[in-house]
Each structure stands twice: as structure tokens, then as C-alpha cells.
Design an enzyme around this catalytic site. Structure first.
Site, short mmCIF file in Angstrom:
data_model
loop_
_atom_site.label_atom_id
_atom_site.label_comp_id
_atom_site.label_asym_id
_atom_site.label_seq_id
_atom_site.Cartn_x
_atom_site.Cartn_y
_atom_site.Cartn_z
N ARG A 27 -72.37 -49.77 -61.72
CA ARG A 27 -73.29 -48.80 -62.33
C ARG A 27 -73.05 -48.67 -63.83
NH1 ARG A 27 -73.46 -44.07 -57.70
NH2 ARG A 27 -75.07 -45.08 -56.43
N GLU A 39 -75.01 -56.26 -55.45
CA GLU A 39 -75.98 -55.97 -54.39
C GLU A 39 -75.80 -56.90 -53.20
OE1 GLU A 39 -77.81 -53.43 -54.06
OE2 GLU A 39 -77.39 -52.61 -56.03
N GLN A 44 -74.26 -55.19 -46.03
CA GLN A 44 -73.44 -55.36 -44.82
C GLN A 44 -71.93 -55.24 -45.05
OE1 GLN A 44 -75.47 -59.04 -44.46
NE2 GLN A 44 -76.23 -58.56 -42.43
N THR A 45 -71.50 -54.81 -46.24
CA THR A 45 -70.07 -54.60 -46.47
C THR A 45 -69.90 -53.23 -47.12
OG1 THR A 45 -69.77 -56.98 -46.80
CG2 THR A 45 -68.01 -55.57 -47.57
N LEU A 82 -65.05 -60.58 -47.29
CA LEU A 82 -66.33 -59.88 -47.36
C LEU A 82 -67.21 -60.21 -46.15
CD1 LEU A 82 -66.95 -60.46 -51.15
CD2 LEU A 82 -66.76 -58.22 -50.10
N GLY A 83 -66.93 -61.33 -45.48
CA GLY A 83 -67.70 -61.70 -44.28
C GLY A 83 -69.12 -62.13 -44.60
N TYR A 122 -85.57 -55.98 -51.17
CA TYR A 122 -84.57 -55.01 -51.60
C TYR A 122 -83.90 -55.46 -52.91
CZ TYR A 122 -80.29 -52.55 -52.25
OH TYR A 122 -79.29 -51.83 -52.83
N ASP A 140 -83.26 -49.24 -48.53
CA ASP A 140 -82.16 -49.74 -47.70
C ASP A 140 -81.96 -48.74 -46.55
OD1 ASP A 140 -80.85 -47.58 -48.79
OD2 ASP A 140 -79.07 -48.70 -49.40
N CYS A 201 -77.57 -30.27 -45.44
CA CYS A 201 -78.83 -29.81 -46.04
C CYS A 201 -78.65 -28.71 -47.11
CB CYS A 201 -79.80 -29.37 -44.95
SG CYS A 201 -80.19 -30.71 -43.81
N CYS A 204 -78.46 -30.21 -50.48
CA CYS A 204 -79.42 -31.27 -50.79
C CYS A 204 -80.36 -30.86 -51.94
CB CYS A 204 -80.24 -31.58 -49.54
SG CYS A 204 -81.49 -32.84 -49.84
N CYS A 210 -88.26 -30.82 -47.91
CA CYS A 210 -87.91 -31.58 -46.70
C CYS A 210 -88.60 -30.96 -45.48
CB CYS A 210 -86.40 -31.60 -46.50
SG CYS A 210 -85.93 -32.56 -45.05
S1 SF4 Z 1 -83.43 -34.83 -47.04
FE1 SF4 Z 1 -83.76 -33.16 -45.59
S2 SF4 Z 1 -82.47 -33.69 -43.86
FE2 SF4 Z 1 -81.75 -34.90 -45.57
S3 SF4 Z 1 -80.09 -33.66 -46.45
FE3 SF4 Z 1 -82.00 -33.19 -47.56
S4 SF4 Z 1 -82.75 -31.38 -46.53
FE4 SF4 Z 1 -81.31 -32.30 -45.13
#
Ligand code: SF4
Length: 330
Positions: A27, A39, A44-45, A82-83, A122, A140, A201, A204, A210
């Protein structure tokens, strides 16, 4: 696709990431080669495993030209641990295409990026947004979990309809001027807050938009393929010429890598049993039964004696290196 409050959601993610985003070596750069390497490694790792290897790899192969010039054996050896070795072959093929078709300069246009070997939707999204800060969508497993919950969508995320929907959402939501921070934020939210088991949540940054009523029940996935158990019967044969190993070929997963020679179970019945080793590869649960080969065991086609001093540079999967190291030092 038009999404209510799309700009507010994208801005909230960017603002949150500016404060809470974690610091990783990939980053701190906008070098597309470094971003491509990270990337491909991160597919997968886990991040802790990649962290231990990314900087060492970048020291060894700082440009596409350095990897393009290396032998496949060297690249496979450096990738050990890393496989999923198809990834390093694809990375080397991309490095060679960059050298042959683009004079060693990393392409900047989407069509040229898509034409590189092993580069899918991706990775194109990651390169465009992380290296060039262009508003490109990216999905992803973390992003698809966040979207399934944010929009309370029960469509299986790994179904064709689910994938299409996820990419359309990603394209509609991407921040127009801060796509690098936005895509990083979305992935980071899935890794740290909107996690698979217990989403946090209250912490978040997009909770006010949401729609999830039971977040832990999302995302929905198609039924998984069953785990298959397989058994291998391998021999350990060390002579003054070295250790007998088989070079894998024929388009197998580990093509170009070496492993202990494999024999039919009935051939091994009379040999002393040395050990059993259990490990998993994708959906296979493997049990390797290892036997001491008789001293006069000849090499079969595709097998060769590798001198002991060459073993450290000989590419092989981690389970093989582990058991070989154990018996060479016992
Ligand atoms: S996107 Fe929705 S479900 Fe996910 S952490 Fe935030 S509030 Fe919770």
C-alpha cells in the site's frame, strides 16, 4: 445501475480508511509491478504468509525483466511456501509478455492489461485503482460479503447471477476521485469488521445504509464440492548420487517441481515403512505413506538423482520439502 446514497457510502468508506487503514508494503507503492506481485500472492494466501515473502521476492525480482530472465526453476523455488504454483507461472508469463510486447514498460491501458497472461477482472481492477488511481471496480471474497449484507441480497455470491450483480454494484459504487482508497477500504472492511462469522456492526462506517437483517446468514453460497481423500505411496531413496526425485510434467498443478517418487501401493508392501504424512491441497485430503526404497532401486523415466547440495535450489511443494528435510536430518 443506480444505487441510493452511493456517493455517501463511498465517501464514508474513504474517510474511514484514511483513519483505520492498515499499513502494508504494497500500500506504500504505486508501482504496478509491485502491486501485481502482491495481488497474485494474496489470491488464496493469507496476509501474514504473504508479508513474510513479498519484500524478499521484490528484492529478488524488482522488475518484470528480472523475473522474465529467471529460469522457471528459480521462480518456483522462490515461490515456495505460498502454494498454488500456477500463480507464479502466470506471473512469469506476464513478466515475459511485458518485456516482449511492451518493451519492459508496464502497460497502463485496460485492454493491454487484460491481454496479459493470468490477469482476470479482479487483477485488472486492482492494477487500475491501486497503481493508477482510476475508478475501476473490484470484487473479491471480502467485497462480495460486504455487498451481500449491505444490500441484504440472498443471491449466491458464487453463482453466475451473483457474480454479475456484485460487479455491477462495484462499478456503480466506486469512488470517482479516490478509487485507490475506496477499493482498499472495501476490502479492509470485509477483513476487519464485516467478517464472515461475527460482523462488528456498531463499528461499521456504512451501518446507516446497511439493509442486512441477519448479517451472519450472508453471503449465501452454492453448496461446496466435497472433500476427497487420496493416498499416495512414495519412496525415499538416498544414494551417493543424491536423492531420487521425480520432476512433474504433463500440465499437472505442480509442473516443473520435484517430488518424492510415487509407486503403486502393492510395490511398496515389502519396503520398510518410514512415516505417514497428512496434508490438504484445495479439496483433497492427502495421506502420503513413505517407504524406504531398496538400495538397488533404479530411476524410472522422469526421475533423477539430485545431489544433496542442489536440494535447496530444487523447487518442490512444502509437504515434500518438509518430509525430505526430516529424513535427511534423522
Ligand atoms: S456492512 Fe452491514 S453487516 Fe457488514 S459490518 Fe457493516 S453494518 Fe454490519
Amino acid at each position: 445501475m443506480s444505487i441510493p446514497h452511493a456517493q455517501d457510502i463511498a465517501q464514508a468508506l474513504v474517510d474511514w480508511f484514511c483513519i483505520h487503514g492498515r499499513d502494508y508494503p504494497w500500500r506504500r507503492t504505486t508501482d504496478p509491478w509491485a502491486i501485481l506481485v502482491s495481488e497474485i500472492m494474496l489470491q488464496q494466501t493469507t496476509i501474514p504468509t504473504v508479508l513474510g515473502r513479498y519484500e524478499r521476492w521484490m528484492q529478488q525480482f524488482p522488475t518484470p525483466a528480472t523475473l522474465a530472465a529467471a529460469t522457471e526453476e528459480t521462480a518456483l523455488r522462490s515461490w515456495e511456501g505460498l502454494g498454488y504454483y500456477r500463480r507464479v507461472r502466470a506471473l512469469q508469463a506476464a513478466a515475459r509478455a511485458i518485456c516482449q510486447q511492451h518493451n519492459g514498460q508496464f502497460p497502463t491501458e485496460e485492454t493491454a492489461l487484460r491481454a496479459l497472461p493470468g490477469i482476470g477482472d479482479y487483477t485488472v481492477g486492482a492494477l487500475l485503482s491501486f497503481a493508477y488511481n482510476r475508478p475501476a471496480p473490484l470484487v473479491d471474497a471480502n467485497v462480495s460479503r460486504v455487498f451481500a449484507r449491505l444490500f441484504n441480497d440472498p443471491t449466491p455470491v458464487d453463482s453466475p447471477a451473483g457474480r454479475k450483480q456484485q460487479w455491477q454494484l462495484a462499478a456503480a459504487l466506486v469512488h470517482p476521485t479516490h478509487p485507490r482508497a475506496y477499493n482498499s477500504a472495501l476490502m479492509e472492511l470485509g477483513q476487519t469488521i464485516c467478517t464472515s462469522n461475527t460482523p462488528d456492526c456498531p463499528r461499521c462506517p456504512i451501518r446507516s445504509w446497511c439493509r442486512a437483517t441477519d448479517p451472519a446468514s450472508l453471503p449465501v453460497r452454492l453448496p461446496r464440492k466435497e472433500i476427497t481423500s487420496i493416498e499416495h505411496h512414495d519412496i525415499f531413496h538416498l544414494t551417493t548420487d543424491g536423492l531420487l526425485l521425480e520432476k512433474q510434467s504433463g500440465g499437472k498443478r505442480h509442473e516443473g517441481m520435484y517430488r518424492l517418487p510415487r509407486r503403486p501401493a502393492e510395490d511398496c508392501q515389502a519396503y520398510p515403512h518410514l512415516a505417514d504424512q497428512k496434508y490438504s491441497i484445495t479439496r483433497f485430503k492427502v495421506t502420503r505413506h513413505l517407504y524406504q526404497a531398496p538400495p538397488d532401486t533404479p530411476a524410472q523415466p522422469g526421475e533423477e538423482f539430485i545431489p544433496l547440495h542442489q536440494l535447496p535450489a530444487t523447487p518442490m511443494a512444502s509437504p515434500d520439502r518438509k518430509i525430505i528435510t526430516r529424513f535427511l536430518h534423522s
